[in-house]
Motif scaffolding. Structure first.
Motif, PDB file in Angstrom:
ATOM      1  N   MET A  34       4.901   5.718 -21.399  1.00 23.08           N
ATOM      2  CA  MET A  34       4.711   4.246 -21.318  1.00 23.08           C
ATOM      3  C   MET A  34       4.722   3.679 -19.948  1.00 23.08           C
ATOM      4  O   MET A  34       5.652   4.300 -19.108  1.00 23.08           O
ATOM      5  CB  MET A  34       5.938   3.728 -22.290  1.00 23.08           C
ATOM      6  N   PHE A  35       4.202   2.755 -19.639  1.00 26.37           N
ATOM      7  CA  PHE A  35       4.128   2.273 -18.147  1.00 26.37           C
ATOM      8  C   PHE A  35       4.097   0.641 -18.184  1.00 26.37           C
ATOM      9  O   PHE A  35       3.637   0.006 -19.112  1.00 26.37           O
ATOM     10  CB  PHE A  35       2.521   2.670 -17.675  1.00 26.37           C
ATOM     11  N   TRP A  36       4.614   0.290 -16.822  1.00 25.86           N
ATOM     12  CA  TRP A  36       4.424  -0.946 -16.266  1.00 25.86           C
ATOM     13  C   TRP A  36       3.497  -0.861 -15.070  1.00 25.86           C
ATOM     14  O   TRP A  36       3.725  -0.216 -14.310  1.00 25.86           O
ATOM     15  CB  TRP A  36       5.635  -1.691 -16.206  1.00 25.86           C
ATOM     16  N   TYR A  37       2.401  -1.962 -15.082  1.00 30.23           N
ATOM     17  CA  TYR A  37       1.712  -2.129 -14.204  1.00 30.23           C
ATOM     18  C   TYR A  37       1.708  -3.524 -13.369  1.00 30.23           C
ATOM     19  O   TYR A  37       2.222  -4.395 -14.304  1.00 30.23           O
ATOM     20  CB  TYR A  37       0.130  -2.023 -14.394  1.00 30.23           C
ATOM     21  N   ARG A  38       1.281  -3.825 -12.401  1.00 31.00           N
ATOM     22  CA  ARG A  38       1.219  -5.489 -12.237  1.00 31.00           C
ATOM     23  C   ARG A  38       0.066  -5.499 -11.280  1.00 31.00           C
ATOM     24  O   ARG A  38      -0.307  -4.683 -10.532  1.00 31.00           O
ATOM     25  CB  ARG A  38       2.504  -5.758 -11.226  1.00 31.00           C
ATOM     26  N   GLN A  39      -0.416  -6.794 -11.113  1.00 25.65           N
ATOM     27  CA  GLN A  39      -1.534  -7.290 -10.539  1.00 25.65           C
ATOM     28  C   GLN A  39      -1.317  -8.626  -9.899  1.00 25.65           C
ATOM     29  O   GLN A  39      -1.259  -9.580 -10.643  1.00 25.65           O
ATOM     30  CB  GLN A  39      -3.009  -7.323 -11.260  1.00 25.65           C
ATOM     31  N   GLY A  42      -6.332 -11.420  -6.271  1.00 24.96           N
ATOM     32  CA  GLY A  42      -6.979 -10.984  -5.356  1.00 24.96           C
ATOM     33  C   GLY A  42      -6.848  -9.400  -4.950  1.00 24.96           C
ATOM     34  O   GLY A  42      -7.292  -9.109  -4.074  1.00 24.96           O
ATOM     35  N   LYS A  43      -5.708  -8.823  -5.739  1.00 22.79           N
ATOM     36  CA  LYS A  43      -5.407  -7.357  -5.484  1.00 22.79           C
ATOM     37  C   LYS A  43      -5.745  -6.529  -6.644  1.00 22.79           C
ATOM     38  O   LYS A  43      -5.795  -7.041  -7.927  1.00 22.79           O
ATOM     39  CB  LYS A  43      -3.876  -7.173  -4.982  1.00 22.79           C
ATOM     40  N   GLU A  44      -5.654  -5.325  -6.406  1.00 20.22           N
ATOM     41  CA  GLU A  44      -5.688  -4.239  -7.635  1.00 20.22           C
ATOM     42  C   GLU A  44      -4.586  -4.118  -8.268  1.00 20.22           C
ATOM     43  O   GLU A  44      -3.434  -4.599  -8.038  1.00 20.22           O
ATOM     44  CB  GLU A  44      -6.037  -2.752  -6.829  1.00 20.22           C
ATOM     45  N   ARG A  45      -4.782  -3.658  -9.571  1.00 17.03           N
ATOM     46  CA  ARG A  45      -3.941  -3.386 -10.578  1.00 17.03           C
ATOM     47  C   ARG A  45      -2.861  -2.044 -10.024  1.00 17.03           C
ATOM     48  O   ARG A  45      -3.538  -1.126 -10.038  1.00 17.03           O
ATOM     49  CB  ARG A  45      -4.228  -3.252 -11.965  1.00 17.03           C
ATOM     50  N   ASN A  46      -1.702  -2.398  -9.817  1.00 19.97           N
ATOM     51  CA  ASN A  46      -0.904  -0.985  -9.559  1.00 19.97           C
ATOM     52  C   ASN A  46       0.134  -0.758 -10.346  1.00 19.97           C
ATOM     53  O   ASN A  46       0.952  -1.454 -11.017  1.00 19.97           O
ATOM     54  CB  ASN A  46      -0.225  -1.334  -8.097  1.00 19.97           C
ATOM     55  N   LEU A  47       0.457   0.768 -10.233  1.00 21.45           N
ATOM     56  CA  LEU A  47       1.684   1.086 -11.223  1.00 21.45           C
ATOM     57  C   LEU A  47       2.779   0.889 -10.639  1.00 21.45           C
ATOM     58  O   LEU A  47       3.212   0.938  -9.552  1.00 21.45           O
ATOM     59  CB  LEU A  47       1.521   2.584 -11.226  1.00 21.45           C
ATOM     60  N   VAL A  48       3.740   0.412 -11.444  1.00 24.35           N
ATOM     61  CA  VAL A  48       5.021  -0.098 -11.057  1.00 24.35           C
ATOM     62  C   VAL A  48       6.143   1.079 -11.520  1.00 24.35           C
ATOM     63  O   VAL A  48       6.945   1.348 -10.763  1.00 24.35           O
ATOM     64  CB  VAL A  48       5.636  -1.480 -11.857  1.00 24.35           C
ATOM     65  N   ALA A  49       6.027   1.266 -12.907  1.00 24.92           N
ATOM     66  CA  ALA A  49       7.165   2.396 -13.417  1.00 24.92           C
ATOM     67  C   ALA A  49       6.512   2.978 -14.513  1.00 24.92           C
ATOM     68  O   ALA A  49       5.468   2.524 -15.244  1.00 24.92           O
ATOM     69  CB  ALA A  49       8.252   1.593 -13.663  1.00 24.92           C
TER      70      ALA A  49
END
Length: 120
Positions: A34-39, A42-49
């Motif tokens: 299971m993951f959390w991403y953030r965007q 104007g930026k790419e979606r990146n992995l948080v945890a």
């Protein structure tokens, strides 16, 4: 089909805390990672945890020591506790779950996203 519902976003002052939740429902035999991403705008979606099925966790360097990912397998839910929030944490946060069906077919699903804004 699997449906994800996110909650917990909002507006918080710098240094504050928020807790995000993402509950999965539908045709689930088991949930793997299971993951959390953030965007940010104007930026790419990146992995948080990330959290594995056995509870192993990984974090982006930018959130280490401030964010904690956890999961409740009985509720098919993943959480993100965010402390000491900074303006640069402002983004839309998305959960992503890796699900196995009864036929052992693995599929990934995204939540709808929840806005987190850190500002005075």
């Amino acid at each position: 089909q699997v449906h994800l519902v996110e909650s917990g976003g909002g507006l918080v002052q710098p240094g504050g805390s928020l807790r995000l939740s993402c509950a999965a429902s539908g045709s689930i035999f088991s949930i793997n990672n299971m993951f959390w991403y953030r965007q940010a705008p104007g930026k790419e979606r990146n992995l948080v945890a990330r959290i594995t099925s056995t509870g192993v966790t990984n974090y982006a360097d930018s959130v280490k020591g401030r964010f904690t990912i956890s999961r409740d397998n009985a509720k098919n839910t993943v959480y993100l506790q965010m402390n000491s929030l900074k303006p640069e944490d402002t983004a839309v946060y998305y959960c992503y779950v890796d699900v196995s069906s009864r036929l052992n077919v693995r599929s990934g699903y995204w939540g709808q996203g929840t806005q987190v804004t850190v500002s005075l």
